[in-house]
Design a protein around this motif. Sequence first.
Motif, mmCIF file in Angstrom:
data_model
loop_
_atom_site.group_PDB
_atom_site.id
_atom_site.type_symbol
_atom_site.label_atom_id
_atom_site.label_comp_id
_atom_site.label_asym_id
_atom_site.label_seq_id
_atom_site.Cartn_x
_atom_site.Cartn_y
_atom_site.Cartn_z
ATOM 1 N N MET A 146 37.335 36.037 43.785
ATOM 2 C CA MET A 146 35.944 35.779 43.421
ATOM 3 C C MET A 146 35.446 36.934 42.579
ATOM 4 N N LEU A 147 34.844 36.611 41.429
ATOM 5 C CA LEU A 147 34.284 37.604 40.509
ATOM 6 C C LEU A 147 32.789 37.368 40.397
ATOM 7 N N THR A 151 37.544 43.707 49.194
ATOM 8 C CA THR A 151 36.405 43.724 48.283
ATOM 9 C C THR A 151 36.455 44.968 47.400
ATOM 10 N N ILE A 152 36.101 44.785 46.139
ATOM 11 C CA ILE A 152 36.033 45.876 45.172
ATOM 12 C C ILE A 152 34.572 46.029 44.757
ATOM 13 N N HIS A 153 34.041 47.239 44.919
ATOM 14 C CA HIS A 153 32.651 47.487 44.564
ATOM 15 C C HIS A 153 32.572 48.351 43.302
ATOM 16 N N ILE A 194 27.847 47.624 44.096
ATOM 17 C CA ILE A 194 27.686 46.175 44.162
ATOM 18 C C ILE A 194 29.075 45.538 44.219
ATOM 19 N N CYS A 195 29.225 44.554 45.106
ATOM 20 C CA CYS A 195 30.507 43.863 45.199
ATOM 21 C C CYS A 195 30.814 43.181 43.872
ATOM 22 N N LYS A 196 31.947 43.509 43.297
ATOM 23 C CA LYS A 196 32.344 42.931 42.018
ATOM 24 C C LYS A 196 33.426 41.873 42.197
ATOM 25 N N LEU A 197 34.399 42.154 43.058
ATOM 26 C CA LEU A 197 35.546 41.264 43.223
ATOM 27 C C LEU A 197 35.895 41.107 44.703
ATOM 28 N N THR A 198 36.370 39.920 45.048
ATOM 29 C CA THR A 198 36.902 39.667 46.379
ATOM 30 C C THR A 198 38.289 39.055 46.220
ATOM 31 N N TYR A 199 39.258 39.614 46.928
ATOM 32 C CA TYR A 199 40.631 39.109 46.876
ATOM 33 C C TYR A 199 40.990 38.521 48.237
ATOM 34 N N ALA A 200 41.381 37.256 48.227
ATOM 35 C CA ALA A 200 41.786 36.587 49.461
ATOM 36 C C ALA A 200 43.178 35.980 49.254
#
Length: 565
Positions: free
Chosen positions: A312-313, A208-210, A214-220
């Motif tokens: 996810m953005l 997760t990138i905050h 606030i969470c901005k991006l999730t990389y899976a």
Amino acid sequence: MDDRKVGVLGGGQLGRMLNEAANRYNIRVNVLDTAASPAKQISAHDGHIEGSFKEAEAVRKLAQASDVLTVEIEHVDTDMLEEVSKDVEVEPHWRTLRIIKDKFAQKKHLMDHGVAVAESRDVAGADEEAFKDVGKDFGYPYMLKSKTEAYDGRGNFVVKSEDDITKARKTLGNRPLYAERWANFRMELAVMVVKTKDGVLTFPTVETIHEDNICKLTYAPPRKVSKETAAKAQELAKKAIGAFEGKGVFGVEMFLLKDGTLLVNEIAPRPHNSGHYTIEACPLSQYDAHLRAILDLPIPELGLRLREPAIMLNILGGWTPDSHIQVAKKAVEVPNASIHLYGKGDARPGRKMGHITLTAPTMAAAEREIQPLIDAVDTQKGKSLEAKETPKDEPLVAVIMGSDSDLPVLRAGLQILEKLQIPFTTRITSAHRTPDWLREFSKSASDTSVRVIIGAAGGAAHLPGMCASWTQLPVIGLPVKATHLDGVDSLYSMTQMPRGEPVATVGINNSTNAALLAVRILGATDLEIRERLRVWMEGNEKEVLRKDRELLEAGWQSYLEGMGK
């Protein structure tokens, strides 16, 4: 499918997406929130309750209309949930919600159960000297956090020096506070955990990138994280959630420290922002899993797997009321992007207005496709855009050779891979001169983006066979014509593999077929690659037909003379 009614305290975007999942199962969801809340907008029935999820009487009404109660936000009246639990099932357990909603109590509970967390200290009601003592013991910076009613960074303050203490106390006001030792992390990870009556399951680990807390991006899956570390994160998350009562989906946020240590940061007793990607990227979404868990419906573990890489953005509100609409309009043009808008009305800076999930065969492809949408979000926020390096394509094919003398034979195949836009890597690793390196490469290949291996070798030609014995990936053997025996020895070595260790072998020196076989293997699951191959094959057909016409028109003698020119 199930005639039990699920009551949800809270009607925001999480409740909305839970409702979307419930609709597919024909499960009725009663929502307790304001009349126009996002969750109620997509569910038309008379079982919803209008009011606040913190009002005792409203909670009582919801309980009377439902068979199971759950939450989409943890800041609820747990005293009331304790009372109604005598008549209706509350999932997760009200005691779990009571502990988790107090973040300091949450940390203490985790520590008592042997779960690794950052060191914390209660400073509720303490004077300024106590905050200075924390700085002496923890060092600077340290985190000052509100025990309750804190989310998306609200209620947090980074104390960088003793000079910040007065400002921090003023900013956080009369909240009950605790101090936390600074975690010097390399990356933030998250795991969605599913607790059922039978045990604890997990979705994959994500990065997760905050931004602005606030969470901005999730990389899976997470980038530059080994499978071993990702598995350890899943085990830590399972241990953490195993310490709590009740069923449902939990979000576990954690820090990956620079020394490789993992610490749990916070737990959410509900579906979570970091799990939105599961809607498109997994057979079951976190919302499917939550409903199944609280209703004791089956959850196949394979349903929680990652189908393909996903990003996810969050669509965060910008400076104009329609900023989220502008981002969504741009996302509509991206074929692999799935758009979720939350029905919140006008945007406000930093408000979560929706999200976009983009799936692709490789993470590099996903990063490349989502970058314009990240730029669109940043533009709407008034953020200046910096030039970014385009992510390099991750190799799908590994071409290994025993010696650089094999490279001329490989040239034709490598040109085919380039023509068909297949990213590849070339390595030299000898089965006899560098056996340890070959073993290391082969065993780790499946942990990378590589999906097919081409092994070229002459002479005894043990390279592809040894590689195949150490990997689960398909291996294509390319026999190379050596000084002796014209490459027949290499051909026999590759084709006569023992049972259980297959190597798909092409003709001697035929790197073109090795490359095309690799492309066909990739094309079995990638329609874009399959289409590029179709177009290439169609070009071959046209070329053969062109030559046939020329032969017919010129006659064989003239045609043959022309070939000699």
